[in-house]
Scaffold this motif. Structure first.
Motif, PDB file in Angstrom:
ATOM      1  N   ASP A  79     -14.344  -3.967 -13.791  1.00 39.84           N
ATOM      2  CA  ASP A  79     -15.194  -3.023 -13.054  1.00 39.84           C
ATOM      3  C   ASP A  79     -15.627  -3.597 -11.708  1.00 39.84           C
ATOM      4  O   ASP A  79     -15.591  -2.919 -10.674  1.00 39.84           O
ATOM      5  N   ASP A  82     -12.802  -4.080  -9.171  1.00 41.89           N
ATOM      6  CA  ASP A  82     -12.418  -2.768  -8.663  1.00 41.89           C
ATOM      7  C   ASP A  82     -13.338  -2.336  -7.530  1.00 41.89           C
ATOM      8  O   ASP A  82     -12.878  -1.798  -6.515  1.00 41.89           O
ATOM      9  N   LYS A  86     -11.927  -1.921  -3.548  1.00 41.85           N
ATOM     10  CA  LYS A  86     -11.949  -0.598  -2.926  1.00 41.85           C
ATOM     11  C   LYS A  86     -12.460  -0.660  -1.493  1.00 41.85           C
ATOM     12  O   LYS A  86     -12.324   0.300  -0.730  1.00 41.85           O
ATOM     13  N   SER A 112      -4.636  -4.547 -13.676  1.00 44.32           N
ATOM     14  CA  SER A 112      -5.486  -4.068 -12.591  1.00 44.32           C
ATOM     15  C   SER A 112      -6.483  -5.120 -12.120  1.00 44.32           C
ATOM     16  O   SER A 112      -7.180  -4.916 -11.129  1.00 44.32           O
TER      17      SER A 112
END
Length: 263
Positions: A79, A82, A86, A112
């Motif tokens: 999390d 990410d 971004k 990821s």
């Protein structure tokens, strides 16, 4: 080798790296800070234990390296990474994750999870030296060499503003912009450039006209050796063949985003 490299780089460049530490345990964060202070690298570390402060730091601060607790409160490293990735500003910033031994191989299970280094507890200083060698290398290894002079040519002021922003995101300030072939020729007559970013169609000619002018300056070896990248909406085969014939190193098709520009 990495330990030696980190020390050599630190001695030569003495970079000041700004790091953010996001940890559950304040004492563990303090231990990490003390480890960082013992390294031959100038380090400014900020300990954060609230997610809202972390989000604010990503939004408003320049950060050279992230140190993250694998499982921060209700968030996982996936999390948090990410959120970092971004942001265009941090999509390649080094990220080091601190994990328990039982979790240290989890990064292999999450495609990821884009981290640079996973360190197992208990933390050992040499592990950080290895991780920070990578951080330093990324920081000082500039995409555009620091001494490169760059010329940007486009007849759209909005595009020029976007490209100026892209150059600054790459940490490069040695550039000049112009909006016509005439102005570009004047600049090239006065100064040698190492990299030219050229629009194809201008009101008073094309980038091919400017490349011909550039290649005529045979007495100026630095300018003759300049790298040329064409930024254009034209993408047919004949145009690409023309660019190859003119020894253009690459081309970017409009519209494009920062990551495409950087690549």
């Amino acid at each position: 080798m990495q330990l030696k490299y980190a020390r050599e780089v630190a001695m030569e460049k003495r970079p000041i790296l700004k790091s953010v530490l996001l940890f559950n345990d304040k004492e563990e964060a303090a231990v990490l800070c003390s480890l960082l202070e013992g390294l031959p690298i100038s380090f400014e570390s900020e300990k954060i234990d609230k997610m809202e402060e972390f989000i604010s730091a990503i939004a408003y601060k320049d950060i050279d390296c992230f140190f993250l607790d694998w499982s921060y409160k209700s968030y996982s490293a996936v999390d948090i990474v990410d959120k970092i990735r971004k942001s265009l500003k941090f999509h390649k910033t080094p990220i080091v994750v601190i994990a328990d031994k039982k979790d240290s191989d989890l990064s292999k299970k999450f495609s990821s999870l884009d981290v640079d280094f996973v360190i197992s507890r208990p933390m050992i200083q040499d592990d950080f030296v290895e991780a920070l060698a990578l951080a330093i290398e990324k920081k000082i290894k500039r995409l555009i060499p620091e001494n490169y002079d760059v010329l940007i040519l486009d007849n759209n002021p909005d595009i020029l503003e976007i490209m100026k922003g892209h150059m600054r995101l790459l940490g490069h300030e040695r550039f000049q912009v112009c909006e016509s072939i005439k102005d570009a020729k004047k600049l090239l007559s006065e100064k040698d450039f190492d990299l030219l970013l050229l629009d194809w169609n201008l009101e008073d000619g094309t980038c091919i006209d400017l490349i011909d002018f550039l290649r005529s300056k045979q007495e100026r070896k630095r300018l003759m050796a300049a790298l040329v990248v064409v930024i254009t909406a034209r993408d047919n085969v004949d145009d690409i063949i023309t660019l190859i014939e003119y020894n253009v190193k690459d081309h970017i098709i409009k519209p494009y985003d920062f990551i495409e520009f950087e690549d």
